[in-house]
Design an enzyme around this catalytic site. Structure first.
Site, mmCIF file in Angstrom:
data_model
loop_
_atom_site.group_PDB
_atom_site.id
_atom_site.type_symbol
_atom_site.label_atom_id
_atom_site.label_comp_id
_atom_site.label_asym_id
_atom_site.label_seq_id
_atom_site.Cartn_x
_atom_site.Cartn_y
_atom_site.Cartn_z
ATOM 1 N N ASP A 151 34.868 7.368 40.398
ATOM 2 C CA ASP A 151 34.427 8.044 41.621
ATOM 3 C C ASP A 151 33.038 8.624 41.362
ATOM 4 O OD1 ASP A 151 34.505 9.453 44.228
ATOM 5 O OD2 ASP A 151 36.625 8.944 44.147
ATOM 6 N N HIS A 214 31.448 5.878 46.795
ATOM 7 C CA HIS A 214 32.029 6.734 45.746
ATOM 8 C C HIS A 214 31.550 6.273 44.375
ATOM 9 C CE1 HIS A 214 34.641 9.464 48.006
ATOM 10 N NE2 HIS A 214 34.841 8.464 48.846
ATOM 11 N N GLU A 279 35.027 5.846 52.905
ATOM 12 C CA GLU A 279 33.906 6.773 52.989
ATOM 13 C C GLU A 279 32.624 6.194 52.373
ATOM 14 O OE1 GLU A 279 36.179 11.026 52.946
ATOM 15 O OE2 GLU A 279 35.881 10.084 51.006
#
Ligand code: ACM
Ligand code: ZN
Length: 493
Positions: A151, A214, A279
């Protein structure tokens, strides 16, 4: 007269004693069918353990008799589940030595996918702690560990030829301004050992490598993977969404993922690889000439920049899924409403209670669905108002997710039986920005994970919140004694 009083006293004592004996089983998750008999037993010795293929591979039957227990199972999984139930009965008997009822338990899971997501990227989890987490999962009949390895805040998977993953991407200088460095990297040997350890406990480890977003940690180590390389980038030290997407127009990015997927294939026998996909704002893709070139070559022609970038995302996912397929793997993605997902992949629905919408949006795509609506399945959300680890700021936005709320989840609520065929099961998520150690991970996970696994395992008809809470009292004590896991606050606020 004296004799009569003695008999009366004995009778009263034995009635008091019987009152302490169990009158039902305290098994979590609740078995599909339980038939209790009038006798009790004080021994749970295993008297027989036989295969009975007609039960189905993940089903078992336990017959509890005055002299001991008979186990029948349809396959390897069923046998392990039967053994897990027997262990819970044995613990119950140890706590209630007056006896537990004789009876018959017939049981099998409602859903084949019962996973928990552990986020080792935000806070590294040492191997011994992962093993302990697996032990408890297995005891309660979870069957998959969704292992989030990369991440913005850290990268934990070593990949040959990419040494800066360890020297740069696995370290960050602090967390939420605490001025304390954090780092961690697994070795290939450790991961292989973990896979073996988990498999022996019927837990399949599904690695997650989040693409294309990410990726701030990755792009700090390899800034050339960005659309617009930024050598000043740092591994992220707080939570949020980054704009650090890798650039699909750079052939080195594909060379990198080729190496990553080879490594994943080598380490993790699971059929599944979670690719994230959540995202990922395409702002840089819309401005990048290499991305424009990539779209051109992929035949993407759209006047609207946003629509073109979304098609680029679909193309990116499709290529990744194809690379995995050629290695015998199925890709899993966090569902984002960005367009058509490649046939045959699985999507995890995570935005607030949207399973029916996700199923509707992917109808015709031959895409199965895992249910993880954040309002019920995110266990980084506090269980009680204001229940943050000390030293960690309130996000100001996370809703409280109480045990009762978790228990009320009905996967795919409102779907027809036909649509439910595409719902594989549930995933509970322990995002770890605010979970700095395994004590906090356990604290956030339990008892809510037990509520979720009962939802994933037990038929709807046998679920009952009051009964679940009764059982929990016993299991709370037991978890403390068996694993030293406190379900109380690990630190004072
Ligand atoms: C997610 O919570 N970003 C999947
Ligand atoms: Zn680009």
């Amino acid at each position: 007269m004296f004799r009569f009083l003695r008999i009366l006293a004995c009778t009263l004592l034995s009635v008091a004693g019987m009152a302490q004996a169990a009158d039902k089983y305290s098994i979590i998750p609740e078995p599909g069918r339980t038939e209790l008999k009038p006798q009790a037993t004080r021994t749970l010795k295993l008297l027989s353990d036989k295969a009975e293929a007609s039960l189905g591979k993940d089903a078992y039957r336990l017959a509890v008799t005055p002299g001991g227990v008979h186990l029948a199972s349809g396959g390897r999984e069923g046998r392990l589940y039967g053994q897990a139930t027997l262990r819970q009965l044995q613990d119950q008997l140890a706590a209630q030595p007056e006896g537990i009822p004789c009876g018959v338990i017939e049981d099998k899971p409602r859903f084949g996918w019962r996973s928990m997501m552990m986020d080792t990227a935000r806070h590294f989890v040492p191997v011994e702690d992962v093993k302990k987490f697996i032990d408890v999962m297995s005891f309660y009949k979870f069957n998959k560990l969704h292992f989030h390895l990369t991440d913005d805040q850290g990268w934990r998977l070593p990949v040959p030829g990419y040494p800066k993953l360890e020297t740069v991407a696995s370290k960050r200088k602090e967390t939420f301004g605490n001025k304390t460095p954090h780092e961690g990297m697994y070795t290939k040997e450790q991961l292989k050992e973990l896979v073996k350890y988990a498999a022996a406990r019927n837990i399949e480890i599904i690695p997650e490598i989040d693409v294309p977003g990410h990726n701030q940690a990755l792009c700090t180590a390899y800034p050339e993977f960005l659309c617009f390389p930024n050598p000043k980038l740092e591994v992220r030290t707080n939570a949020g969404i980054s704009y650090t997407l890798v650039c699909p127009g750079n052939p080195d990015v594909w060379k990198f993922y080729n190496a990553v997927f080879n490594e994943l294939k080598d380490i993790f026998p699971s059929q599944y690889v979670h690719l994230g996909g959540d995202e990922a704002p395409e702002d840089n893709w819309m401005k990048c000439p290499k991305c424009a070139d990539f779209r051109e070559k992929a035949g993407i022609r759209d006047e609207n920049k946003k629509a073109a970038a979304q098609k680029e995302m679909v193309e990116f996912f499709t290529r990744c899924a194809k690379m995995l397929k050629s290695r015998g793997k199925t890709a899993v993605f966090w569902y984002e409403p960005m367009g058509k997902y490649p046939d045959g992949v699985i999507v995890t629905t995570w935005r607030g209670g949207h399973t029916p919408k996700t199923v509707a949006n992917t109808t015709g795509d031959k895409v199965d669905v895992i249910c993880a609506p954040n309002g019920k399945c995110y266990f980084d959300y506090p269980q009680l108002p204001g229940d943050w680890p000390s030293g960690q700021p309130d996000t100001g936005w996370m809703p409280v997710n109480k045990l009762e709320n978790v228990y009320s989840l009905e996967p795919g609520h409102g779907l027809s039986a036909k649509e439910m065929e595409r719902v594989r099961g549930v995933d509970c998520c322990l995002w770890a920005e605010r979970l700095p150690n395994i004590e906090r991970v356990f604290y956030q996970a339990y008892p809510r994970a037990l509520a979720l696994v009962e939802t994933a395992w037990s038929p709807k008809e046998v679920k009952n919140l009051d009964r679940f809470k009764d059982k929990l009292e016993f299991h709370k004590k037991f978890m403390q004694e068996k694993w030293g896991i406190s379900l109380e606050r690990p630190e004072k606020k």
